[in-house]
Design a protein around this motif. Structure first.
Motif, PDB file in Angstrom:
ATOM      1  N   LEU A 193       0.825  -1.205   0.000  1.00 24.57           N
ATOM      2  CA  LEU A 193       0.000   0.000   0.000  1.00 24.57           C
ATOM      3  C   LEU A 193       0.866   1.265   0.000  1.00 24.57           C
ATOM      4  CD1 LEU A 193      -2.847  -1.093   2.426  1.00 24.57           C
ATOM      5  CD2 LEU A 193      -3.155  -0.260   0.085  1.00 24.57           C
ATOM      6  N   THR A 249       0.815   3.903  -2.949  1.00 19.45           N
ATOM      7  CA  THR A 249       0.530   5.321  -2.713  1.00 19.45           C
ATOM      8  C   THR A 249       1.550   6.202  -3.423  1.00 19.45           C
ATOM      9  OG1 THR A 249      -0.441   4.816  -0.558  1.00 19.45           O
ATOM     10  CG2 THR A 249       0.287   7.081  -0.914  1.00 19.45           C
ATOM     11  N   TRP A 270       0.242   8.496  -6.500  1.00 22.07           N
ATOM     12  CA  TRP A 270       0.025   9.871  -6.028  1.00 22.07           C
ATOM     13  C   TRP A 270       0.021  10.908  -7.154  1.00 22.07           C
ATOM     14  CZ3 TRP A 270      -1.850  10.751  -1.384  1.00 22.07           C
ATOM     15  CH2 TRP A 270      -1.933  12.059  -0.927  1.00 22.07           C
ATOM     16  N   ARG A 328      -6.898   9.865  -2.836  1.00 26.42           N
ATOM     17  CA  ARG A 328      -5.781  10.156  -1.929  1.00 26.42           C
ATOM     18  C   ARG A 328      -6.145   9.805  -0.487  1.00 26.42           C
ATOM     19  NH1 ARG A 328      -5.432  14.984  -5.107  1.00 26.42           N
ATOM     20  NH2 ARG A 328      -6.221  16.273  -3.387  1.00 26.42           N
ATOM     21  N   LEU A 331      -6.199   5.966  -0.064  1.00 20.39           N
ATOM     22  CA  LEU A 331      -4.868   5.366  -0.027  1.00 20.39           C
ATOM     23  C   LEU A 331      -4.167   5.648   1.306  1.00 20.39           C
ATOM     24  CD1 LEU A 331      -3.460   5.982  -3.623  1.00 20.39           C
ATOM     25  CD2 LEU A 331      -3.817   3.771  -2.510  1.00 20.39           C
ATOM     26  N   LEU A 332      -4.255   6.899   1.762  1.00 24.27           N
ATOM     27  CA  LEU A 332      -3.611   7.239   3.037  1.00 24.27           C
ATOM     28  C   LEU A 332      -4.233   6.455   4.194  1.00 24.27           C
ATOM     29  CD1 LEU A 332      -3.194  11.127   2.693  1.00 24.27           C
ATOM     30  CD2 LEU A 332      -1.380   9.407   2.731  1.00 24.27           C
ATOM     31  N   THR A 342      -3.247   2.720   3.993  1.00 24.33           N
ATOM     32  CA  THR A 342      -1.838   2.525   4.344  1.00 24.33           C
ATOM     33  C   THR A 342      -1.634   2.626   5.859  1.00 24.33           C
ATOM     34  OG1 THR A 342      -1.151   3.452   2.215  1.00 24.33           O
ATOM     35  CG2 THR A 342       0.504   3.359   3.952  1.00 24.33           C
TER      36      THR A 342
END
Length: 374
Positions: A21, A25, A29, A43, A46-47, A50
């Motif tokens: 992950l 990312t 990005w 975004r 993904l954050l 992760t």
């Protein structure tokens, strides 16, 4: 073990997920750099994914190192099987204990009906150690027909650092004692609940530290004297016991072994058997080899006369790091031929409140059977 909580496969999957992950990312990005709603949502997703994967990996690694939880059911509080006391003295056998039911709170209930919990401060007469505590007085303590009676009492200790209030609010010691007494499973008992950390933030491991806190003397002399001065606690021997979990469990076993004339029984839940030396303890022994040996229960069993007391130890076959040591400790105590030893061994359970709640009813009943009132 499959994909159990403590499985290496689960840990590896969590670590790989976190790494993939993170890499994903970094790779995606630039493509999500636009200001569109879809890009912003990507975004954030993904954050979030992760970070969740990273925390999961760290949490699983910590759990494998420290044994907080033994299974997914243990993690989510679904382990409900209650502990069974096995008496290892000749002729002993298993005693199954039914789990505790919820007892109504004390609000609006008279002391004669539901007992009373007092918050007090204890100051050691000789050690000058001062520490807060909670005292549970059973309903019989306030009833006229028991006004001249003394009661057995158990000192109950937390782990390190611990909070005394957790013994009341999370481990439910008073509630469980009240229910067991109502059901006729044990005699009414006074509980004195506090933490062994009487010189915070230092973890003294219930040792009389040279030039420092005289913690063992506080529990062996000052605390019993204060209890008998202010409460109707049965006179020694056999009127006082001690229980603890984790660090408190080590303290309970050690103090019962060192002071059998004061404590008639000691129960160590998830205990260890030798005082550690680390950043939280500092140098407990100041080079005193005799003091260090005395705090080592393995050494004590081998080199000192067997104490005339009763001990209870607990562990689980899966989830507790002390299982092998506990089985070895039982064998060592049995070999003395004098000290009495019992155990609660769960099939599964980690080093946590849920496990101890499963062991406490059996522990209190065991303790009640080994202490005397008047």
């Amino acid at each position: 073990m499959g994909l159990g909580l403590t499985s290496n496969k689960v840990l590896v999957l969590a670590v790989l997920s976190a790494v993939l992950l993170f890499a994903g990312t970094v790779w995606l990005w630039p493509r999500l750099a636009r200001r569109s709603l879809r890009a912003v949502g990507g975004r954030v997703g993904l954050l979030l994914a992760t970070q969740v994967a990273l925390f999961a990996a760290v949490g699983l690694a910590a759990n494998q190192s420290f044994g907080f939880y033994a299974s997914w059911a243990d993690l989510f509080g679904q382990e409900k099987d209650q502990g069974v006391v096995v008496d290892h003295t000749p002729g002993g056998g298993p005693l199954e204990v039914v789990g505790s039911r919820r007892v109504p709170g004390a609000a609006g209930v008279s002391a004669r009906a539901g007992g009373r919990i007092q918050q007090i401060d204890i100051v050691g007469r000789t050690t000058h150690i001062a520490t807060p505590a909670y005292v549970y007085l059973p309903p019989e303590y306030f009833q006229p027909r028991y006004r001249t009676r003394t009661f057995p009492a158990a000192v109950v200790l937390t782990g390190y650092p611990g909070t005394a209030s957790a013994l009341v609010e999370k481990l439910h010691y008073p509630r469980t004692a009240l229910e067991l007494a109502r059901a006729g499973r044990m005699r009414p008992m006074i509980l004195v609940m506090l933490r062994p950390t009487v010189a915070p933030p230092r973890d003294t491991e219930c040792v009389d530290v040279p030039g420092g806190p005289q913690t063992e003397s506080f529990f062996a002399r000052d605390l019993p004297d204060a209890l008998r001065t202010h409460y109707r606690v049965a006179e020694k021997p056999g009127g006082l016991g001690i229980i603890g979990n984790s660090t408190g469990g080590y303290c309970a076993l050690k103090i019962a072994m060192h002071h059998p004339g004061v404590y008639g029984a000691g129960a160590g839940l998830s205990a260890y058997y030798k005082a550690p030396i680390d950043a939280t303890t500092g140098d407990l022994f100041q080079g005193d080899k005799g003091l260090r040996n005395r705090a080592d229960l393995w050494w004590y069993l081998k080199h000192r006369p067997a104490p005339d007391t009763s001990l209870l130890v607990t562990s689980s076959r899966s989830g507790e790091s002390n299982y092998k040591d506990t089985m070895r400790f039982i064998e060592r105590v049995e070999a003395t031929g004098r000290t009495r030893i019992s155990s609660i061994i769960l099939e599964s359970g980690g080093h946590n409140f849920n496990t101890w709640r499963r062991e406490i009813p059996a522990t209190l009943e065991w303790m009640g059977g080994r202490l005397n009132g008047r």
